[in-house]
Design an enzyme around this catalytic site. Structure first.
Site, short mmCIF file in Angstrom:
data_model
loop_
_atom_site.label_atom_id
_atom_site.label_comp_id
_atom_site.label_asym_id
_atom_site.label_seq_id
_atom_site.Cartn_x
_atom_site.Cartn_y
_atom_site.Cartn_z
N SER A 24 0.80 -1.23 0.00
CA SER A 24 0.00 0.00 0.00
C SER A 24 0.83 1.27 0.00
O SER A 24 0.30 2.36 -0.18
CB SER A 24 -0.94 0.01 1.22
OG SER A 24 -0.18 -0.14 2.41
N VAL A 69 -0.88 -9.12 8.01
CA VAL A 69 0.11 -10.21 8.08
C VAL A 69 0.34 -10.73 9.50
O VAL A 69 1.05 -11.73 9.67
CB VAL A 69 1.47 -9.80 7.44
CG1 VAL A 69 1.31 -9.45 5.98
CG2 VAL A 69 2.15 -8.69 8.22
N ASN A 95 7.39 -8.08 2.15
CA ASN A 95 7.85 -6.70 2.32
C ASN A 95 7.21 -5.98 3.52
O ASN A 95 7.82 -5.06 4.06
CB ASN A 95 7.57 -5.93 1.03
CG ASN A 95 7.66 -4.44 1.22
OD1 ASN A 95 8.75 -3.87 1.30
ND2 ASN A 95 6.50 -3.79 1.34
N SER A 148 17.24 -5.64 6.10
CA SER A 148 17.69 -4.25 6.25
C SER A 148 19.17 -4.26 6.59
O SER A 148 19.68 -5.26 7.13
CB SER A 148 16.91 -3.58 7.39
OG SER A 148 17.51 -2.36 7.76
N TYR A 161 13.63 -3.68 16.05
CA TYR A 161 13.66 -3.69 14.58
C TYR A 161 14.92 -4.40 14.07
O TYR A 161 14.85 -5.24 13.17
CB TYR A 161 13.60 -2.25 14.07
CG TYR A 161 13.56 -2.14 12.57
CD1 TYR A 161 12.38 -2.36 11.87
CD2 TYR A 161 14.71 -1.81 11.84
CE1 TYR A 161 12.34 -2.25 10.48
CE2 TYR A 161 14.68 -1.71 10.46
CZ TYR A 161 13.48 -1.93 9.78
OH TYR A 161 13.45 -1.82 8.41
N LYS A 165 15.07 -7.79 11.75
CA LYS A 165 15.63 -7.84 10.39
C LYS A 165 16.81 -8.81 10.29
O LYS A 165 17.06 -9.38 9.23
CB LYS A 165 16.02 -6.43 9.93
CG LYS A 165 14.79 -5.54 9.71
CD LYS A 165 13.85 -6.12 8.65
CE LYS A 165 12.63 -5.29 8.39
NZ LYS A 165 11.75 -5.83 7.34
N1 LIG Z 1 12.49 2.60 4.02
C1 LIG Z 1 13.64 2.11 4.47
O1 LIG Z 1 14.61 2.87 4.68
C2 LIG Z 1 13.80 0.65 4.71
C3 LIG Z 1 15.09 0.15 4.92
C4 LIG Z 1 15.26 -1.20 5.15
C5 LIG Z 1 14.17 -2.03 5.17
N2 LIG Z 1 12.93 -1.53 4.98
C6 LIG Z 1 11.81 -2.45 5.01
O2 LIG Z 1 11.06 -2.30 3.84
C7 LIG Z 1 9.72 -2.71 4.07
C8 LIG Z 1 8.76 -1.64 3.55
O3 LIG Z 1 8.95 -0.47 4.32
P1 LIG Z 1 8.68 0.99 3.76
O4 LIG Z 1 9.89 1.78 4.00
O5 LIG Z 1 8.10 0.91 2.40
O6 LIG Z 1 7.60 1.51 4.83
P2 LIG Z 1 6.07 1.93 4.70
O7 LIG Z 1 5.87 2.88 3.59
O8 LIG Z 1 5.69 2.32 6.08
O9 LIG Z 1 5.36 0.57 4.28
C9 LIG Z 1 5.13 -0.45 5.21
C10 LIG Z 1 4.10 -1.38 4.58
O10 LIG Z 1 3.89 -2.48 5.48
C11 LIG Z 1 2.50 -2.69 5.58
N3 LIG Z 1 2.16 -3.30 6.86
C12 LIG Z 1 2.55 -2.93 8.10
N4 LIG Z 1 1.96 -3.72 9.01
C13 LIG Z 1 1.18 -4.59 8.33
C14 LIG Z 1 0.31 -5.64 8.71
N5 LIG Z 1 0.10 -5.97 10.00
N6 LIG Z 1 -0.33 -6.33 7.72
C15 LIG Z 1 -0.14 -6.02 6.43
N7 LIG Z 1 0.66 -5.04 6.01
C16 LIG Z 1 1.31 -4.32 6.95
C17 LIG Z 1 1.87 -1.32 5.40
O11 LIG Z 1 0.56 -1.46 4.86
P3 LIG Z 1 -0.82 -1.19 5.65
O12 LIG Z 1 -0.55 -0.20 6.72
O13 LIG Z 1 -1.74 -0.68 4.58
O14 LIG Z 1 -1.23 -2.53 6.15
C18 LIG Z 1 2.77 -0.70 4.36
O15 LIG Z 1 2.33 -1.01 3.07
C19 LIG Z 1 9.62 -2.96 5.58
O16 LIG Z 1 9.78 -4.34 5.84
C20 LIG Z 1 10.81 -2.21 6.13
O17 LIG Z 1 11.25 -2.71 7.36
C21 LIG Z 1 12.71 -0.21 4.75
#
Ligand SMILES: NC(=O)c1ccc[n+]([C@@H]2O[C@H](COP(=O)([O-])OP(=O)(O)OC[C@H]3O[C@@H](n4cnc5c(N)ncnc54)[C@H](OP(=O)(O)O)[C@@H]3O)[C@@H](O)[C@H]2O)c1
Length: 258
Positions: A24, A69, A95, A148, A161, A165
């Site tokens: 999303s 999830v 993801n 991560s 966190y 990861k």
């Molecule tokens: N951005 C970074 O710098 C970074 C770095 C390393 C790793 N990551 C990883 O990348 C992934 C995506 O993160 P992002 O940066 O894109 O953050 P984000 O924009 O906050 O996206 C997080 C996503 O996870 C979903 N989510 C959270 N809890 C959920 C649940 N209980 N059931 C289903 N969906 C859930 C949210 O969707 P809904 O709220 O609509 O459910 C949202 O789509 C994560 O695993 C994060 O740890 C991000």
């Protein structure tokens, strides 16, 4: 020697059915877009129904699937719904994630539990449901997990966190060695700091700006910086001999933490 496959074919995903969790926003929304652009049919899964419905509408061969999830009892029905639309899911992108930051001494048990349920247990249970179906059908597939750089380094105030990861990276290897015999590859991407809803406020703060200065490339990434790693790991033609790997995409950050 084998003939050289042009890149357009090497990374083509026609015939694949991908389920992307956390589609999303942020990385997940981008992953869905990239996979669809390369021919996969894509199931966008998340809790915010309006967001995934709008995103799916803008892609060809995509559907929205409301999924929390942290509720593994709903996973069989979720895969059933995807299968009814597109056939068996052959590519799972784990993801969805949360960054419930907080200092160790102040850790609220509920926040810890939610971090582990979302970032760790969900990856395990979704992957199991996905793999059991493919094994039953004797079909190959691939899992791409999202770890991560904080899976191999730690930063104060993000302990839960970081632990979650690290677990994703280890889980990737653990699943890879057991699923290889079934033709299912399991790899992970370990992003550094990428602009998204999760990181925007931090990256704009004083601490975030200081962090960016410590990244060798002196910038945080854009979700599009992950396109290549995603396509590589998703494609059985490009990465048929890769399994158990965690690929870092971080502007060199992992080597310059201090
Ligand atoms: N951005 C970074 O710098 C970074 C770095 C390393 C790793 N990551 C990883 O990348 C992934 C995506 O993160 P992002 O940066 O894109 O953050 P984000 O924009 O906050 O996206 C997080 C996503 O996870 C979903 N989510 C959270 N809890 C959920 C649940 N209980 N059931 C289903 N969906 C859930 C949210 O969707 P809904 O709220 O609509 O459910 C949202 O789509 C994560 O695993 C994060 O740890 C991000």
């Amino acid at each position: 020697m084998s003939p050289v496959t042009p890149a357009s074919q090497l990374f083509g995903l026609t015939g694949e059915v991908a389920l992307v969790t956390g589609a999303s926003s942020g990385l997940g929304a981008r992953f869905a877009e990239v996979l669809a652009a390369h021919g996969a049919r894509v199931v966008l899964a998340a809790r915010r129904a309006d967001r995934i419905a709008a995103l799916a509408k803008g892609l060809s061969g995509a559907m929205a699937l409301v999924l929390d999830v942290t509720k593994p009892e709903t996973f069989p029905a979720a895969f059933d719904a995807a299968e009814r639309e597109f056939g068996p899911v052959t590519l799972l992108v784990n993801n969805a994630g949360v960054a419930n930051d907080g200092k160790f001494l102040d850790t609220d048990p509920e926040r810890w539990d939610n971090t582990i349920a979302t970032n760790v247990s969900a990856v395990w249970h979704l992957s199991r449901e996905f793999a059991r179906r493919l094994v039953g059908l004797k079909r190959p597939g691939a899992i791409v997990n999202v770890s991560s750089v904080l899976g191999c380094r730690v930063t104060p105030g993000a302990g839960a966190y970081c632990v979650s990861k690290a677990a994703v990276a280890q889980m990737t290897a653990a699943m890879a060695v057991e699923l290889a015999r079934h033709g299912i590859r399991v790899n992970a991407i370990a992003p550094g700091y990428i602009w998204s809803e999760m990181t925007e406020a931090y990256l704009k703060s004083e601490g975030g700006l200081a962090t960016i200065k410590r990244i060798p490339q002196r910038r945080a990434g854009d979700p599009s910086d992950l396109d290549g790693a995603l396509l590589l790991l998703a494609s059985r033609k490009a990465a048929g001999f890769m399994t158990g790997s965690t690929v870092t995409v971080d502007g060199g950050h992992v080597w310059s933490f201090n």
